[in-house]
Enzyme design. Sequence first.
Site, PDB file in Angstrom:
ATOM      1  N   GLU A  75       0.838  -1.201   0.000  1.00 25.87           N
ATOM      2  CA  GLU A  75       0.000   0.000   0.000  1.00 25.87           C
ATOM      3  C   GLU A  75       0.869   1.246   0.000  1.00 25.87           C
ATOM      4  OE1 GLU A  75      -3.463  -2.230   2.549  1.00 25.87           O
ATOM      5  OE2 GLU A  75      -2.828  -0.244   3.163  1.00 25.87           O
ATOM      6  N   CYS A  89       3.503   8.638   0.830  1.00 29.62           N
ATOM      7  CA  CYS A  89       4.009   7.784   1.900  1.00 29.62           C
ATOM      8  C   CYS A  89       4.313   6.422   1.267  1.00 29.62           C
ATOM      9  CB  CYS A  89       2.943   7.673   2.982  1.00 29.62           C
ATOM     10  SG  CYS A  89       3.446   6.658   4.354  1.00 29.62           S
ATOM     11  N   CYS A  96       6.181  -6.229   7.722  1.00 29.87           N
ATOM     12  CA  CYS A  96       7.370  -5.769   8.457  1.00 29.87           C
ATOM     13  C   CYS A  96       7.724  -6.816   9.500  1.00 29.87           C
ATOM     14  CB  CYS A  96       7.083  -4.429   9.135  1.00 29.87           C
ATOM     15  SG  CYS A  96       8.483  -3.840  10.116  1.00 29.87           S
ATOM     16  N   CYS A 100       5.979  -4.315  15.949  1.00 28.79           N
ATOM     17  CA  CYS A 100       5.561  -3.380  17.012  1.00 28.79           C
ATOM     18  C   CYS A 100       4.091  -3.650  17.345  1.00 28.79           C
ATOM     19  CB  CYS A 100       5.723  -1.934  16.559  1.00 28.79           C
ATOM     20  SG  CYS A 100       7.409  -1.535  16.074  1.00 28.79           S
ATOM     21  N   CYS A 103       1.099  -1.651  15.599  1.00 25.97           N
ATOM     22  CA  CYS A 103       1.136  -1.410  14.147  1.00 25.97           C
ATOM     23  C   CYS A 103       0.578  -2.590  13.354  1.00 25.97           C
ATOM     24  CB  CYS A 103       2.581  -1.138  13.733  1.00 25.97           C
ATOM     25  SG  CYS A 103       2.816  -0.981  11.964  1.00 25.97           S
ATOM     26  N   GLY A 141       6.735  -1.361   6.410  1.00 29.74           N
ATOM     27  CA  GLY A 141       8.108  -1.860   6.461  1.00 29.74           C
ATOM     28  C   GLY A 141       9.106  -0.937   7.131  1.00 29.74           C
ATOM     29  N   GLU A 142      10.275  -1.495   7.370  1.00 31.49           N
ATOM     30  CA  GLU A 142      11.347  -0.761   8.039  1.00 31.49           C
ATOM     31  C   GLU A 142      12.448  -0.441   7.011  1.00 31.49           C
ATOM     32  OE1 GLU A 142      12.326   0.762  10.897  1.00 31.49           O
ATOM     33  OE2 GLU A 142      14.242   0.957   9.875  1.00 31.49           O
ATOM     34  N   SER A 173      11.808   7.189   8.134  1.00 30.74           N
ATOM     35  CA  SER A 173      11.487   6.914   9.528  1.00 30.74           C
ATOM     36  C   SER A 173      11.979   5.506   9.871  1.00 30.74           C
ATOM     37  CB  SER A 173       9.968   7.004   9.715  1.00 30.74           C
ATOM     38  OG  SER A 173       9.613   6.595  11.008  1.00 30.74           O
ATOM     39  N   SER A 196      11.278   6.492  15.436  1.00 28.58           N
ATOM     40  CA  SER A 196      10.066   6.122  16.159  1.00 28.58           C
ATOM     41  C   SER A 196      10.470   5.721  17.571  1.00 28.58           C
ATOM     42  CB  SER A 196       9.386   4.940  15.459  1.00 28.58           C
ATOM     43  OG  SER A 196       8.860   5.366  14.227  1.00 28.58           O
ATOM     44  N   LEU A 197      10.159   6.575  18.531  1.00 30.82           N
ATOM     45  CA  LEU A 197      10.577   6.303  19.909  1.00 30.82           C
ATOM     46  C   LEU A 197       9.438   5.645  20.697  1.00 30.82           C
ATOM     47  CD1 LEU A 197      13.054   6.669  21.757  1.00 30.82           C
ATOM     48  CD2 LEU A 197      12.032   8.814  22.545  1.00 30.82           C
ATOM     49  N   HIS A 198       8.329   6.360  20.796  1.00 33.08           N
ATOM     50  CA  HIS A 198       7.068   5.832  21.348  1.00 33.08           C
ATOM     51  C   HIS A 198       7.056   5.449  22.827  1.00 33.08           C
ATOM     52  CE1 HIS A 198       5.897   6.024  17.252  1.00 33.08           C
ATOM     53  NE2 HIS A 198       6.406   4.884  16.873  1.00 33.08           N
ATOM     54  N   ASN A 272      -3.813   5.535  15.651  1.00 32.42           N
ATOM     55  CA  ASN A 272      -4.877   5.088  14.748  1.00 32.42           C
ATOM     56  C   ASN A 272      -5.213   3.664  15.092  1.00 32.42           C
ATOM     57  OD1 ASN A 272      -4.795   7.507  13.220  1.00 32.42           O
ATOM     58  ND2 ASN A 272      -2.908   6.764  12.290  1.00 32.42           N
ATOM     59  N   CYS A 311      -1.280   6.185   9.339  1.00 35.76           N
ATOM     60  CA  CYS A 311      -0.068   5.530   9.827  1.00 35.76           C
ATOM     61  C   CYS A 311      -0.414   4.313  10.660  1.00 35.76           C
ATOM     62  CB  CYS A 311       0.710   6.455  10.740  1.00 35.76           C
ATOM     63  SG  CYS A 311       1.179   7.965   9.999  1.00 35.76           S
TER      64      CYS A 311
HETATM   65  N1  SAH Z   1       9.073   1.156  10.226  1.00 35.25           N
HETATM   66  C1  SAH Z   1       9.295   2.554  10.285  1.00 35.25           C
HETATM   67  C2  SAH Z   1       8.544   3.326   9.252  1.00 35.25           C
HETATM   68  C3  SAH Z   1       7.111   2.935   8.982  1.00 35.25           C
HETATM   69  S1  SAH Z   1       5.943   3.243  10.262  1.00 35.25           S
HETATM   70  C4  SAH Z   1       9.002   3.079  11.676  1.00 35.25           C
HETATM   71  O1  SAH Z   1       8.418   2.349  12.466  1.00 35.25           O
HETATM   72  O2  SAH Z   1       9.397   4.200  11.948  1.00 35.25           O
HETATM   73  C5  SAH Z   1       5.650   4.980  10.138  1.00 35.25           C
HETATM   74  C6  SAH Z   1       5.154   5.624  11.429  1.00 35.25           C
HETATM   75  O3  SAH Z   1       3.813   5.195  11.763  1.00 35.25           O
HETATM   76  C7  SAH Z   1       6.025   5.266  12.620  1.00 35.25           C
HETATM   77  O4  SAH Z   1       6.338   6.381  13.401  1.00 35.25           O
HETATM   78  C8  SAH Z   1       5.148   4.309  13.330  1.00 35.25           C
HETATM   79  O5  SAH Z   1       5.524   4.199  14.629  1.00 35.25           O
HETATM   80  C9  SAH Z   1       3.779   4.928  13.131  1.00 35.25           C
HETATM   81  N2  SAH Z   1       2.672   4.035  13.504  1.00 35.25           N
HETATM   82  C10 SAH Z   1       2.688   2.699  13.594  1.00 35.25           C
HETATM   83  N3  SAH Z   1       1.492   2.228  14.023  1.00 35.25           N
HETATM   84  C11 SAH Z   1       0.706   3.308  14.227  1.00 35.25           C
HETATM   85  C12 SAH Z   1      -0.654   3.480  14.661  1.00 35.25           C
HETATM   86  N4  SAH Z   1      -1.418   2.459  14.976  1.00 35.25           N
HETATM   87  N5  SAH Z   1      -1.130   4.746  14.725  1.00 35.25           N
HETATM   88  C13 SAH Z   1      -0.360   5.800  14.381  1.00 35.25           C
HETATM   89  N6  SAH Z   1       0.912   5.701  13.968  1.00 35.25           N
HETATM   90  C14 SAH Z   1       1.454   4.470  13.889  1.00 35.25           C
HETATM   91 FE1  SF4 Z   2       7.449  -2.189  11.344  1.00 30.20          FE
HETATM   92 FE2  SF4 Z   2       7.406   0.468  11.706  1.00 30.20          FE
HETATM   93 FE3  SF4 Z   2       5.158  -1.004  11.966  1.00 30.20          FE
HETATM   94 FE4  SF4 Z   2       7.091  -1.215  13.788  1.00 30.20          FE
HETATM   95  S1  SF4 Z   2       5.878   0.620  13.316  1.00 30.20           S
HETATM   96  S2  SF4 Z   2       5.987  -2.918  12.842  1.00 30.20           S
HETATM   97  S3  SF4 Z   2       8.911  -0.995  12.545  1.00 30.20           S
HETATM   98  S4  SF4 Z   2       6.329  -0.687  10.095  1.00 30.20           S
END
Ligand code: SAH
Ligand code: SF4
Length: 318
Positions: A75, A89, A96, A100, A103, A141-142, A173, A196-198, A272, A311
């Site tokens: 996508e 995007c 991936c 996480c 995600c 993906g990463e 990212s 992505s720290l979170h 989201n 996202c």
């Molecule tokens: N894998 C990389 C890039 C893709 S994710 C990464 O994790 O950074 C892109 C962004 O979307 C990241 O900051 C990720 O943490 C965020 N993301 C993942 N799941 C999400 C969700 N459920 N709601 C909002 N943002 C999310």
């Molecule tokens: Fe992969 Fe980024 Fe989603 Fe984590 S947030 S599972 S690294 S795409």
Amino acid sequence: MFCHKKMKIEGYRLKQVQRLLYKDLIDNWDKATVLPLEMREELKESLPLKIDYKIFEDKNTKKAVINLKDNSKIETVLMEHDNKRATVCVSCQVGCPLGCLFCATGTSFKRNLEVDEILQQVLLFSRYYRKPTNIVFMGMGEPFLNYENVMQAIKILNDPNCFNIGARKISISTAGVIDGIKKFTNEDNQVNLSISLHAPNDELRRKLMPVSKGYTIKDLLEVVDDYILKTKRRVMFEYLLMKDVNDSIEHAKQLSQLMKRPLYMVNLIPYNSTGKFKRSLNTKEFKDYLEKQGIFTTQRYEFGHKIDAACGQLANRI
Ligand code: SAH
Ligand code: SF4
């Protein structure tokens, strides 16, 4: 196959082909009448231009699901901010492997994308909708687990003879792949880096993001500091706010202690829904706290909920 680098074409013919692909945006070699018939026929075989895709639309957001040659689906999302700015995007993997918890993409992994499969996403929107001004590697993906192909794609996005998108308009990212950040530090380009720290402590981060099990936040920030020292560029830390998980004032306090460094900035992201967590109700307080501590903080604008194009939602329904 869209990456012209795979072809053995040189000199003025290469310029012609680049022009046809990236400027004239042809989707059929029969339209390439500047090329000899024989060459067109060869190109039909070696560089097919058709993209197999479906579009889902929601106001200023368009999500494309692309069906790849092995039937994998990826996508990509076009976000139209205004007349002047539109961002694509981009995905760099099918699924991936990092898993996480918050995600949707992280629930399965198939393979890395080829360079042309990455570029195809930008080409699709350029051809049929609008040429993007900005690119973010924030789709599925990463990026730092598909490092070489992502860098190669960026070169073509950036190339004045190809997409001609400035490196400063391109962002990557990463979930914090330390080796990738180190390599990226030595790249000679102006591409933006987001982390992505979170979570503001190791215990919580390891729960939410299995990728962080092998290192500490301190290790991560040391590598980021090296990047900043070398490039003098700002780094954006993404922080997804989830109710009762990482959104208390105590969390904000811990985060602000980590973020008080030159050229660090925080981007707060609304969660989201992917089923597991709830959206924070504490965003304003969290942001105010960080700002009072002198930390440059922004909040992510939201796009594309209805079509699961936001996202973290990519791959939710395919
Ligand atoms: N894998 C990389 C890039 C893709 S994710 C990464 O994790 O950074 C892109 C962004 O979307 C990241 O900051 C990720 O943490 C965020 N993301 C993942 N799941 C999400 C969700 N459920 N709601 C909002 N943002 C999310
Ligand atoms: Fe992969 Fe980024 Fe989603 Fe984590 S947030 S599972 S690294 S795409």
